[in-house]
Design a protein around this motif. Structure first.
Motif, PDB file in Angstrom:
ATOM      1  N   MET A 165      -7.468   6.323   8.640  1.00 13.82           N
ATOM      2  CA  MET A 165      -8.372   6.337   7.489  1.00 13.82           C
ATOM      3  C   MET A 165      -7.728   7.207   6.423  1.00 13.82           C
ATOM      4  O   MET A 165      -7.340   8.343   6.695  1.00 13.82           O
ATOM      5  CB  MET A 165      -9.751   6.871   7.881  1.00 13.82           C
ATOM      6  N   ILE A 166      -7.617   6.656   5.225  1.00 13.93           N
ATOM      7  CA  ILE A 166      -6.942   7.358   4.143  1.00 13.93           C
ATOM      8  C   ILE A 166      -7.923   7.531   3.008  1.00 13.93           C
ATOM      9  O   ILE A 166      -9.041   6.992   3.009  1.00 13.93           O
ATOM     10  CB  ILE A 166      -5.689   6.599   3.687  1.00 13.93           C
ATOM     11  N   GLY A 167      -7.515   8.242   1.991  1.00  8.54           N
ATOM     12  CA  GLY A 167      -8.374   8.511   0.851  1.00  8.54           C
ATOM     13  C   GLY A 167      -8.911   9.931   0.891  1.00  8.54           C
ATOM     14  O   GLY A 167      -8.684  10.690   1.835  1.00  8.54           O
ATOM     15  N   ASN A 168      -9.619  10.306  -0.160  1.00 11.49           N
ATOM     16  CA  ASN A 168     -10.175  11.654  -0.292  1.00 11.49           C
ATOM     17  C   ASN A 168     -11.571  11.663   0.280  1.00 11.49           C
ATOM     18  O   ASN A 168     -12.499  11.046  -0.274  1.00 11.49           O
ATOM     19  CB  ASN A 168     -10.182  12.060  -1.770  1.00 11.49           C
ATOM     20  N   PRO A 169     -11.800  12.362   1.408  1.00 10.12           N
ATOM     21  CA  PRO A 169     -13.147  12.371   1.981  1.00 10.12           C
ATOM     22  C   PRO A 169     -14.146  13.041   1.053  1.00 10.12           C
ATOM     23  O   PRO A 169     -15.343  12.768   1.127  1.00 10.12           O
ATOM     24  CB  PRO A 169     -12.963  13.123   3.292  1.00 10.12           C
ATOM     25  N   ALA A 189      -3.986   4.933  -3.201  1.00  8.34           N
ATOM     26  CA  ALA A 189      -4.617   3.623  -3.113  1.00  8.34           C
ATOM     27  C   ALA A 189      -4.378   2.827  -4.384  1.00  8.34           C
ATOM     28  O   ALA A 189      -4.526   1.604  -4.415  1.00  8.34           O
ATOM     29  CB  ALA A 189      -6.123   3.787  -2.845  1.00  8.34           C
ATOM     30  N   ASN A 190      -4.036   3.544  -5.453  1.00  3.17           N
ATOM     31  CA  ASN A 190      -3.696   2.878  -6.714  1.00  3.17           C
ATOM     32  C   ASN A 190      -2.409   2.080  -6.507  1.00  3.17           C
ATOM     33  O   ASN A 190      -1.394   2.634  -6.093  1.00  3.17           O
ATOM     34  CB  ASN A 190      -3.501   3.938  -7.806  1.00  3.17           C
ATOM     35  N   GLU A 224       3.926   5.995  -1.972  1.00  4.11           N
ATOM     36  CA  GLU A 224       4.645   7.145  -1.419  1.00  4.11           C
ATOM     37  C   GLU A 224       5.293   6.758  -0.095  1.00  4.11           C
ATOM     38  O   GLU A 224       4.661   6.143   0.758  1.00  4.11           O
ATOM     39  CB  GLU A 224       3.674   8.318  -1.201  1.00  4.11           C
ATOM     40  N   VAL A 225       6.574   7.084   0.038  1.00  3.99           N
ATOM     41  CA  VAL A 225       7.337   6.797   1.253  1.00  3.99           C
ATOM     42  C   VAL A 225       8.012   8.091   1.703  1.00  3.99           C
ATOM     43  O   VAL A 225       8.627   8.781   0.886  1.00  3.99           O
ATOM     44  CB  VAL A 225       8.395   5.701   1.021  1.00  3.99           C
ATOM     45  N   ARG A 281       6.982   6.149  -5.873  1.00  4.10           N
ATOM     46  CA  ARG A 281       7.373   5.092  -6.813  1.00  4.10           C
ATOM     47  C   ARG A 281       6.241   4.868  -7.800  1.00  4.10           C
ATOM     48  O   ARG A 281       5.090   4.629  -7.413  1.00  4.10           O
ATOM     49  CB  ARG A 281       7.688   3.794  -6.084  1.00  4.10           C
ATOM     50  N   VAL A 282       6.579   4.980  -9.059  1.00  3.28           N
ATOM     51  CA  VAL A 282       5.607   4.726 -10.132  1.00  3.28           C
ATOM     52  C   VAL A 282       5.999   3.394 -10.752  1.00  3.28           C
ATOM     53  O   VAL A 282       7.057   3.262 -11.361  1.00  3.28           O
ATOM     54  CB  VAL A 282       5.614   5.855 -11.177  1.00  3.28           C
ATOM     55  N   VAL A 283       5.145   2.391 -10.554  1.00  6.33           N
ATOM     56  CA  VAL A 283       5.431   1.036 -11.017  1.00  6.33           C
ATOM     57  C   VAL A 283       4.874   0.867 -12.424  1.00  6.33           C
ATOM     58  O   VAL A 283       3.765   1.342 -12.743  1.00  6.33           O
ATOM     59  CB  VAL A 283       4.813  -0.006 -10.058  1.00  6.33           C
TER      60      VAL A 283
END
Length: 1240
Positions: free
Chosen positions: A80-84, A865-866, A871-872, A885-887
């Motif tokens: 589970m990812i994201g800001n709780p 999530a954007n 991020e790697v 990486r900023v696309v």
């Protein structure tokens, strides 16, 4: 009211009230998961956001709850990812597989203030590419031209169903039909396509391809096969047989050729139906098969039919061609038969036979030079179609014809062949006289003496053959017969024995005339007993019994006396009465008694008969075979030492009679059996060998031996010594920085000795090893106050004197908090902000244990999530690299400060990285002197941020007496070390360096600092050489009047240059005013922004105009030969530094080609140069360098040490292209968008 007023006016009370009311609100979904389709192996994210979450939020997969933890234990690919804090509980599934293709929902359990909620179900669809298609047909069996075949291709395990397309040499096959079947797993499908084709001979070698495609693939997968089509060859032809008649023994070379066919034809030769050759060669290019037949013609080949047949796998019957040959041959043999020897007066009958020949031969007879005509001839059919010839001849011989040659001659008229067979004629007649040369018969000889008897015979043909006889029997050992003019002689050497006493010797002389004459003689001999014999009545001898022996001495002349011997003892026997015996001698007899012991076994009892007249005797022995039980030798060892893995030989020194002893070996009270352990091997003496002995074999061995007479036993101890084996008690060993590390290795060895352990550091740099100790079988290395330099592998070596020593490696891992790489190239990243580029922001840390990264943008935690941010993290050893990486970089949204935080259990480190627009480079730093000589200076610097573009460097320098600055372009462009040559001894120079890219140039290094360096004195060996700097003071080498003229000319040029600068300033000012009137100038806009900025010089990295502008005089600078490093440029300006007007370096480019005419500067002469050539093509081999352009980010640090190969030296032309690529102004399409008139 007062209480309420107090709450209303107090901000703290208001916040508390809002918190109390907020906790009572119902939790709800802000974002519910939606159906999602991904390819296998991709990362799927199902989004779920909960407002006012008060219960436990977790995900369910097909109704199975995955758990409340964000790492989701038990599901390594799920998290589970994201800001709780924002209620984000997104389910991330990495490396999506078929098992993930199902229904998911997000749930929040009920709480005291709110009921539970469940989201709408969402389906995750995972697309599976098909496996590589394959042909479901017999691809190994070739096709036959004209037949129809079904081509079947299968694409298995796809989701959704794959589509198949079949091609033959790139042409699609139409009319295909397909059907589907279930795949190897649920939800997967197989598809099979079939198409029918007719094989053609032209299809041979063509390619058949099967393409499979579905939505999970970006391009189809394919498999191919090459068609192999069989077709028949052409009929064969025979080359090399021009005539039908061939002579025998000739080597006939014929070639059979057959064209075409697949496979190419197989050829074989036959002769009269029998196979001669089955070898052939294939010429794929000429499409033919050929077979060479080398046939040596023999008479058997007469009227033979040669045939060559060709065929391949598709011919119904072989194709053939035939030829018949006629052979002319001579008779193989000419035989002369009949006896060529006869006694004089007899008639001789002979025959001469010639075997089959074509044509038949004629036969003639010759005796010496005389032709014999008393003959008869018969001709008959022979072998191989030829004729045989037989000639018979009769002749009466005489003594005078002895030794003449008799010849039979055969002649073939067809082949002109003549052959003869000859033999010598022998005529026999008898010898005339024979006599013996021998000693007198009354003289006695001692037995063993040598007597020579010679027999002579004269006359006869052939010469007589002599034969010696003893008592009427032939003597076999006479010497070889010799000849002399009148006859022959033969010597008989007799070594006298008892049988020669009064024996009759006779010599017979005879030859092939079959008549014998003889001569006679006799000898007298003295001899010892001719025989000795010991007998006994007892058949079996045992220890403790009495043995009686009888000795009988045979005939002797004169009589002998008997005595007994046992080992070193001489025994007295009982003498019996003597009597007469053979050869005219006397026989004697004696007896002996013995008490037997085991020591008598295998000893010899000797009976000796001695003659005092001859002073010699004869003897014989009786070997005692005494039976006794097993006895062990006093030399039997009680302990045996052996090295492990060798062969242990435990000797058994046992004696017994009978020798058939059965021995058994016991170890630890257990019987050793070879069938249970094939390492055990018993020798013939019952000794025990243990092959590949191990330490488990050590101990006491007991051996029990038994024979028919009894049993006995003994014990031997086996001591097995072995080389040490060693292992680490703990590996790896983890220790925190500054603590004490204990490295322990344990050895298994025999023997264990002191100082058996030693330690070695396996790193490259030297470190303090620490304290080494030993406790019994353990070796200990203690390192106090551990530093990072101690981290690595250590070798523990154990050596007890038995090879080989053993070793093991122990890794010491020193744990420390993360340390980020922080340098100019790590703190900035440049990219265009027009939404068309992708930027990579890299953060690299070194630390142990595992380092985790977190990113902030302008102080706020980044939301990956954007889809524009990704991020790697890559981990290699102790180095951990996180890349964001900023696309589609946007100047408005993404030009910001990105903060990278690296942390582990021991601490954290932070680095701010600024994403900016592409710009001119930052100034270099740490500008310093590396070395100085009398005419050169080597400089070094650290490059600054390159502005997001490829940068190069330029060195500026001058000395007190120089008119202006000199500029040197560094080559290769990315080099950070450079040697300036062509300088003067004992002269102070001021050096500076700056960086340039396609947008502009930086300020000079270290805040425009000047590096003053004074060259050293010229070495004594070079003092006589002229200086490269002109004498500006008018030395003795230049006349005074010439100095004055040159001063006047230079003064005029200086005044003219100042006037040009004045008008140039006014023109530039007017141009600037005109440009200021246009509002769309990006450069002026940026300049106005920078003028209003309060940032320092180091911070003004967004100025797009160069800090220095080159004036018109400098624009026409003269390229001079400074003698600097190869492929560098030196520019000299002839105006003062304060009066320079500079153009942007993207506009200004110095003219590189020198003028073709001769140029003179004081005492330096430049000769004409080809204007088409380029100065940079003259590359000296002064050093090896790598042409590596500076990247936007520095490369990650290498975790392991690798030896770099020497870089390949490139050609001069290639270095010119690289240098010119850096210096050439960019086209509009290559210039960053900020310089194209667009606004950020």
């Amino acid at each position: 009211m007062a209480f309420l007023s107090a709450w209303i006016v107090s901000p703290e009370a208001l916040l508390f009230l809002c918190f109390i009311l907020g906790t009572q609100a119902q939790q709800a979904f802000r974002t519910e998961p939606r159906n999602l389709t991904v390819r296998m192996g991709a990362t799927a994210v199902l989004r779920c956001e909960v407002l006012r979450a008060s219960g436990t939020v977790q995900w369910a997969k097909d109704g199975l709850l995955l758990g409340p933890q964000r790492s989701l234990p038990g599901f390594p690919r799920y998290s589970m990812i994201g800001n709780p804090k924002r209620g984000q509980y997104h389910l991330q599934i990495e490396n999506a597989q078929l098992e993930d293709d199902t229904q998911y929902d997000c749930q929040a359990t009920s709480a005291e203030s709110s009921g539970g909620i469940i989201s709408s179900p969402a389906w995750l669809t995972v697309q599976i590419p098909p496996s590589k298609p394959y042909f479901d047909m017999d691809v190994a069996t070739p096709w036959v031209a004209g037949k129809k075949y079904t081509v079947t291709c299968v694409a298995a395990d796809a989701k959704p169903l794959a589509k198949i397309t079949l091609y033959k040499d790139g042409v699609e096959l139409t009319g295909a039909q397909f059907f589907t079947t279930s795949g190897s797993k649920d939800k997967l499908e197989n598809v099979t396509y079939e198409v029918t084709v007719t094989a053609l001979s032209s299809d041979n070698g063509r390619h058949l391809a099967c393409h499979a495609m579905n939505s999970a693939l970006l391009r189809p997968v394919e498999t191919t096969m090459t068609l192999n089509v069989y077709f028949a060859p052409q009929p064969p032809v025979i080359l090399g047989l021009e005539r039908k008649e061939v002579k025998a023994e000739r080597m006939l070379v014929l070639e059979c050729v057959s064209y075409g066919g697949n496979p190419l034809a197989t050829l074989h030769w036959t002769k009269n139906g029998e196979v001669l050759s089955t070898t052939w060669e294939e010429d794929v290019v000429a499409q033919k098969s050929s077979s060479i037949l080398k046939l040596k013609i023999t008479p058997a080949d007469n009227q033979a039919e040669l045939c060559c047949e060709s065929s391949n796998l598709v011919t119904r019957s072989p194709l053939s061609v035939s030829r018949k040959i006629t052979v002319l041959f001579e008779p193989a043999e000419l035989t002369l038969s009949g006896s060529l020897t006869a006694i004089e007066g007899q008639e001789l009958n002979l025959s001469c036979y010639a075997t089959s020949s074509n044509p038949p031969v004629d036969i003639r007879w010759w005796l010496g030079y005389k032709e014999l005509n008393n003959t008869s001839v018969a001709v008959e059919e022979g072998d191989n179609g030829g004729m045989t010839t037989m000639s018979n001849m009769t002749h009466r011989v005489s003594r005078e014809e002895h030794g003449l040659k008799l010849t039979c001659e055969a002649f073939n008229k067809g082949t002109h062949f003549s052959k003869t067979q000859s033999a010598e004629l022998s005529v026999y007649y008898p010898p005339q006289k024979v006599w013996i040369n021998a000693p007198a018969q009354d003289v006695p000889f001692r037995s063993g003496s040598t007597v020579h008897l010679v027999c002579f015979a004269t006359g006869g043909n052939p010469k007589a053959t002599l034969t010696w006889l003893k008592n009427g029997k032939k003597v076999p050992n006479a010497l070889k017969q010799t000849s002399f003019d009148m006859g022959v002689a033969q010597e008989l050497i007799v070594v006298l024995t008892a049988s020669d006493n009064m024996a009759s010797y006779r010599c017979d002389a005879t030859n092939k005339a079959k008549k014998t004459i003889s001569a006679y003689t006799k000898l007298r001999v003295h001899f010892t007993p001719v025989s000795m014999k010991i007998t006994t009545q007892q058949e079996v001898l045992r220890q403790g019994e009495v043995l009686t022996l009888e000795c009988q001495a045979g005939s002797s002349n004169p009589m002998a006396n008997i005595s007994w011997i046992l080992g070193p003892l001489r025994l007295q026997g009982v003498k019996q009465e003597s009597k007469g015996a053979q050869f005219g001698g006397i026989s004697v007899h004696s007896s002996l008694s013995l008490n037997l012991t085991s020591q008598h076994h295998n000893q010899k009892v000797i009976c000796q008969a001695y003659s005092h007249v001859l002073a010699e005797g004869a003897n014989t022995f009786y070997k005692l075979n005494v039976l006794y039980p097993p006895e062990f030798s006093p030399d039997q060892p009680t302990e045996v030492q052996v090295l492990e893995d060798d062969t242990a030989a435990i000797p058994l020194l046992v004696s017994a009679n009978p020798e058939e002893v059965s021995c058994i070996w016991l170890h630890r009270r257990e019987k050793l059996v070879k069938e249970e352990d094939f390492r055990y091997h018993w020798l013939e003496d019952y000794s025990l060998e243990i092959r590949n002995v191990s330490r488990k074999d050590a101990g006491v061995y007991t051996v029990e031996c038994e024979n028919d007479e009894g049993v006995n036993q003994t014990s031997i101890t086996l001591d097995v010594q072995y080389a040490p084996s060693v292992k680490a008690e703990k590996d790896p060993v983890f220790v925190n920085l500054g603590e004490t590390a204990d490295l322990i290795c344990v050895a298994d060895a025999n023997p264990v000795i002191s100082a058996m352990f030693s330690w070695k550091w396996l790193g490259e740099e030297e470190v303090e090893m620490g304290e080494e100790t030993q406790q019994d079988e353990s070796g200990l290395l203690t390192i106090y106050n551990v530093t990072r330099a101690h981290a690595g592998h250590y070798k523990c070596l154990a050596d007890n004197g038995i090879a080989p020593p053993a070793s093991t490696h122990i890794q010491l891992v020193v744990q420390f908090k993360p340390e980020l790489r922080k340098g100019p190239q790590w703190r900035k990243v440049a990219s265009r902000g027009d939404g068309t580029t992708t930027a990579e922001i890299m953060c690299q840390a070194e630390g142990i244990p595992r380092v985790d990264f977190s990113w902030e943008k302008n102080g706020l935690l980044m939301d990956f999530a954007n889809p524009r941010y990704e991020e790697v993290t890559v981990r290699e050893g102790t180095f951990h690299t996180s890349t964001v990486r900023v696309v589609n970089v946007s100047a408005l949204l993404d030009y910001a400060v990105f903060s990278c935080t690296a942390r582990n259990s021991l601490g954290e480190d932070k680095l701010d990285i600024q994403l900016v627009s592409t710009n001119h480079p930052d100034p270099p730093s740490s500008f310093r002197q590396v070395s100085v000589g009398h005419d050169s200076v080597t400089l070094e610097w650290i490059p600054g941020f390159n502005g997001g573009l490829q940068q190069r460097f330029r060195i500026r320098y001058r000395w007190d007496q120089s008119v202006s600055f000199l500029y040197v372009d560094v080559f290769p462009p990315s080099a950070t070390t450079f040697t300036v040559t062509g300088l003067q001894p004992v002269t102070t120079y001021n050096f500076s360096v700056n960086a340039l890219n396609a947008i502009g140039e930086s300020g000079y290094a270290d805040n425009n600092a000047v590096l003053a360096i004074t060259t050293v004195e010229r070495p004594e060996s070079e003092e006589g050489q002229p200086d490269g700097k002109p004498d500006l003071q008018g030395g003795s080498g230049l006349p005074v009047y010439l100095t004055a003229v040159l001063t006047a000319v230079l003064g005029g040029l200086l005044v003219f240059n100042l006037i040009g600068c004045f008008f140039g300033l006014r023109w530039k000012k007017r141009q600037g005013q005109t440009a200021a009137g246009s509002g769309d100038s990006v450069l002026d806009g940026k300049k106005n922004e920078d003028e209003g900025s309060s940032q320092s010089t180091a911070g003004n990295f967004n100025k797009y105009e160069s800090r220095e502008m080159i004036n018109t005089a400098a624009q026409r600078t003269l390229l001079i030969d400074s003698g600097s490093e190869a492929d560098s440029n030196v520019y000299e300006s002839y105006a003062e530094e304060s009066s320079h007007y500079y153009y942007p370096t993207g506009i200004y480019m110095p003219h590189l080609n020198p003028h073709p005419e001769e140029t003179r500067r004081f005492d330096v002469i430049h000769h004409p140069v080809d204007p088409r050539s380029h100065l940079y093509e003259d590359v000296r081999d002064e050093g090896v360098y790598q042409e590596i352009l500076a990247p936007t980010h520095p490369p990650p640090a290498v975790v392991f040490d690798h030896k770099l190969k020497s870089p390949t030296r490139r050609g001069g032309a290639e270095r010119v292209r690289q240098f010119m690529a850096v210096h050439q102004p960019q086209r509009d399409a290559e210039i960053p968008f900020e310089l194209r008139g667009e606004l950020v």
